[in-house]
Design an enzyme around this catalytic site. Sequence first.
Site, PDB file in Angstrom:
ATOM      1  N   THR A 212      -0.823   7.794  46.270  1.00  0.00           N
ATOM      2  CA  THR A 212       0.346   7.023  46.685  1.00  0.00           C
ATOM      3  C   THR A 212       0.254   6.809  48.178  1.00  0.00           C
ATOM      4  OG1 THR A 212       1.761   8.035  45.008  1.00  0.00           O
ATOM      5  CG2 THR A 212       2.879   7.270  46.989  1.00  0.00           C
ATOM      6  N   ARG A 240       6.377   5.226  32.133  1.00  0.00           N
ATOM      7  CA  ARG A 240       6.666   6.424  32.946  1.00  0.00           C
ATOM      8  C   ARG A 240       6.892   6.010  34.414  1.00  0.00           C
ATOM      9  NH1 ARG A 240       4.043   8.767  37.689  1.00  0.00           N
ATOM     10  NH2 ARG A 240       4.476  10.990  37.717  1.00  0.00           N
ATOM     11  N   GLY A 242       7.490   7.544  38.210  1.00  0.00           N
ATOM     12  CA  GLY A 242       7.363   8.792  38.969  1.00  0.00           C
ATOM     13  C   GLY A 242       8.473   8.919  39.990  1.00  0.00           C
ATOM     14  N   ASP A 243       8.211   9.708  41.005  1.00  0.00           N
ATOM     15  CA  ASP A 243       9.207   9.938  42.043  1.00  0.00           C
ATOM     16  C   ASP A 243       9.285   8.787  43.046  1.00  0.00           C
ATOM     17  OD1 ASP A 243       6.523  10.747  42.754  1.00  0.00           O
ATOM     18  OD2 ASP A 243       7.359  11.354  44.678  1.00  0.00           O
ATOM     19  N   THR A 263       4.140  12.625  48.177  1.00  0.00           N
ATOM     20  CA  THR A 263       3.121  12.158  47.247  1.00  0.00           C
ATOM     21  C   THR A 263       2.723  13.372  46.403  1.00  0.00           C
ATOM     22  OG1 THR A 263       1.319  12.617  48.807  1.00  0.00           O
ATOM     23  CG2 THR A 263       2.238  10.406  48.869  1.00  0.00           C
ATOM     24  N   GLY A 264       2.108  13.093  45.266  1.00  0.00           N
ATOM     25  CA  GLY A 264       1.727  14.187  44.384  1.00  0.00           C
ATOM     26  C   GLY A 264       2.513  14.146  43.098  1.00  0.00           C
ATOM     27  N   GLY A 266       4.869  13.645  40.657  1.00  0.00           N
ATOM     28  CA  GLY A 266       6.195  13.056  40.758  1.00  0.00           C
ATOM     29  C   GLY A 266       7.261  13.825  40.020  1.00  0.00           C
TER      30      GLY A 266
END
Length: 360
Positions: A212, A240, A242-243, A263-264, A266
Amino acid sequence: MGTLLTMSKINRRAFLAASAAAVPMLPVITSSAKATVKSNAKGGPIAISSGNGLPAVTKAVELMRAGSQPTEAVVQGVAIVESNPNDMSVGYGGLPNENGIVQLDSSVMDGPTHKAGAVAAIENIMNPAQVALKVLRRTDHVLLVGDGAKQFALAHGFKAEDLLTDKARKAWLKWKENLNPNDDWLDHDQHIEKDPRQARAEQLGIPYHYGTIHCSALDANGDLGACTTTSGLSYKIPGRAGDSPIIGAGMYVQNEVGSAGATGRGESLMQSCGSFQIVQHMANGDDPTQACLKVLKWIADHTKRKVLLNSKGQPNFGATLYALRKDGAYGCATMRGGAAFTVHDGTKARRERSAFLYEK
Ligand code: ASP
């Protein structure tokens, strides 16, 4: 294992007094050798970003110098990475979902107006952060998803494009051809040393990531803006989100305090309201790195499923958090081993190494 939660705190009263007086100099922040904390912060323009964000911070600072607001500057900055087919974690060239379709997530937040805009699971639009900015500016809403987000983008003149590059399609195809029990459909709950999907992709020699770009910026007036944009989890279940498009998870700005992003994994960032928490820690006097480390610790403490924990009981996934305080102090921390992040502090753009919660 080494936690780095011992950094000294900034005195809350001193921080608030300094902010109120618009004095950029804060008390010197002492930190462990591994933590990256900028002391004697000198205000904006400054931009901080993820490891892939060198062109983004460069552009963002250049634009702020020319008079752009931070929110506009970060969106234009990340656009360079979104449009780069060789970055397989963002925009054009991003790895697709389980069905081979690129679905993008993005959010943006403007400090002075405290308004946010976001899109999730949007298809065929190369620069989702720009669509998120339109949502921010041209609607009374915060989040548009899926086809609605795409229709909104088309209505505002964005072009529909095929975002799946050959390289990403071939990687997905190989993934598809090698589907195995270690996918997102869980049928077990045992400790796992390493994210099994990551391990499988390494075995196949194909790219796989959470990946990201986040960018936070502060201008010379002390105003903040932030943006996060991504193709999200590789080979994800269609739909889906994510965050990255979730305000308070993938990024958050509170103009009187600071800006944060993530990042990572989510799911861990959504379940912790990670970026919101970072900003609140800064409001309570923590320096940016310390705020990031506290949230990583919080995530680790609240990760309960064995499939997400190694045999030491530590999260087996990655998450990297970024923070930029209103005075220009910045920090970054990652779950394990340190990660590269990028910053432009008004003098030059460079890479730095983050703090971390656990040794590699
Ligand atoms: N946070 C993104 C997501 O979960 C991916 C990433 O940053 O690696 O979709």
